[in-house]
Write an enzyme that holds these catalytic residues in place. Structure first.
Site, PDB file in Angstrom:
ATOM      1  N   HIS A   1     -56.023 116.407 -30.595  1.00 28.47           N
ATOM      2  CA  HIS A   1     -56.468 115.793 -31.845  1.00 28.47           C
ATOM      3  C   HIS A   1     -56.285 116.787 -32.992  1.00 28.47           C
ATOM      4  O   HIS A   1     -57.034 117.763 -33.097  1.00 28.47           O
ATOM      5  CB  HIS A   1     -57.941 115.381 -31.755  1.00 28.47           C
TER       6      HIS A   1
ATOM      7  N   ASP B   1     -62.697 110.481 -25.447  1.00 29.17           N
ATOM      8  CA  ASP B   1     -61.281 110.141 -25.326  1.00 29.17           C
ATOM      9  C   ASP B   1     -60.728 110.735 -24.033  1.00 29.17           C
ATOM     10  O   ASP B   1     -61.004 111.886 -23.696  1.00 29.17           O
ATOM     11  CB  ASP B   1     -60.499 110.678 -26.534  1.00 29.17           C
TER      12      ASP B   1
ATOM     13  N   SER C   1     -59.380 118.271 -27.751  1.00 26.68           N
ATOM     14  CA  SER C   1     -59.777 118.078 -29.143  1.00 26.68           C
ATOM     15  C   SER C   1     -60.385 119.387 -29.631  1.00 26.68           C
ATOM     16  O   SER C   1     -59.733 120.424 -29.595  1.00 26.68           O
ATOM     17  CB  SER C   1     -60.746 116.895 -29.265  1.00 26.68           C
TER      18      SER C   1
END
Length: 366
Positions: A212, A309, A185
């Site tokens: 992401h 995540d 991310s």
């Protein structure tokens, strides 16, 4: 606001962390944008806008005398643009994190991905008067994540020591897996570039990446990885076969999972429902599906990023016998995702991205 960096706003003399609020410098040639951004930040005591300047040279002058923790940098400005100036600003910022502020257009997306590959920490769409509430929420979330990453505790959570961390340790030999999954991310594009660069074009293990990013950024992200990795990088599509030597990237609006085909190969299945992590795309479904199809013949790598995540999926992949690699704390822009892996005791290796790439290039030996 004044364009004079020394008079626009008073600089905070305090250091980041317990001594004071997180210090934010805004660099944007638009008076409207500067005002809109500052208005979202100023009511919150944990942040302080220490300056708002109109161009890069003013920002560099400001940073000569004042310290910032986070720099909000516009991409398109007269004179030197934000992309060209990024390396100088990173150096002048002495550790400040840079968030690129760009228009939600193809040109803006390409510029943002280029900036992320060269060290920017995150991106943000330019504010619009009709979407200020949503913009403010996203801005504060990003500022909070980066601010927390700067508050590194004195003692890190217990973690496995990377074999590359000591020259006296014997080499560890692992065979390369049948598939490598990478989740990332905030700060991930720069980390991915470092990881992929050492891997030779002859390496045939397929790599699947969940990063992401907004869906509009993904084509530019895939092109950036193609240039860095010297191998095809393609946005994953439903029913697409997983082929040797390719890099597949999750689209910005779907999770990547896999199904086994009758000939023994595998194909992509895209899923669109929200994962428990709240992320779309999410690393968790990718790792969980890898556990089901490949088990011990899969590697899951978790790079820099906010949140947790990848943790749930890594648990499943680890239980299936797969190998889990986490980025180390010092090289991560935000140690949220890899830190969760390490804290949960799932990491077989904790390494810098370039060390991971070197291990893959060496055929699994480190």
């Amino acid at each position: 606001m004044s364009s004079n960096p020394l008079t626009a706003l008073q600089a905070s003399p305090s250091t980041h962390g317990q001594d004071g609020p997180t210090r934010v410098l805004i660099v944007d040639d638009s008076a409207v944008a500067r005002a809109l951004i500052a208005r979202q930040i100023e009511p919150h005591e944990r942040f302080r806008v220490i300056g708002a300047v109109t161009h890069v040279e003013a920002a560099l002058t400001f940073l000569n005398d004042h310290a910032a923790d986070i720099i909000l940098l516009d991409v398109e400005m007269p004179g030197v643009d934000g992309i060209t100036a990024l390396p100088r600003l990173i150096t002048a910022g002495r550790g400040a994190r840079v968030i690129i502020v760009s228009a939600s257009t193809p040109a803006g997306g390409a510029a943002a991905v280029q900036a992320l590959a060269h060290g920017a920490a995150d991106t943000l769409d330019k504010p619009r008067p009709q979407g200020l509430a949503e913009f403010g929420d996203i801005l504060l979330q990003k500022l909070d994540g980066l601010a927390q990453s700067m508050d590194r505790p004195v003692q890190a959570a217990p973690a496995p020591v990377s074999p590359l961390g000591s020259r006296t340790r014997p080499a560890v030999q692992r065979s390369l897996p049948d598939i490598i999954g990478i989740g990332a991310s905030t700060g991930g594009i720069h980390a991915l570039a470092k990881l992929l660069a050492p891997i030779p074009a002859t390496m045939t293990v397929p790599i699947v990446v969940t990063q992401h990013l907004p869906a509009t950024f993904i084509p530019f992200f895939a092109a950036q990885l193609t240039a860095v990795a010297h191998r095809p990088c393609i946005m994953a599509q439903d029913r697409m076969r997983v082929r040797p030597g390719e890099i597949l990237v999750a689209p910005g609006d779907a999770h990547v999972t896999f199904v086994r085909l009758t000939d023994g190969s595998a194909a992509i299945r895209l899923k669109h429902e929200r994962a428990r992590s709240g992320c779309l795309p999410s690393v968790d479904p990718m790792f969980a599906s890898m556990a089901e199809l490949w088990g011990e013949r899969a590697w899951g790598i978790v790079l820099t990023g906010m949140g947790r995540d990848g943790l749930e999926g890594a648990r499943m992949l680890k239980a299936a016998g797969g190998t889990i690699v986490a980025q180390d704390r010092d090289s991560a822009v935000v140690w949220g995702m890899p830190g969760a892996i390490v804290t949960d005791g799932l990491a077989d290796l904790v390494m810098t991205p370039d060390a991971v790439g070197a291990m893959i290039a060496a055929g699994g030996s480190c």
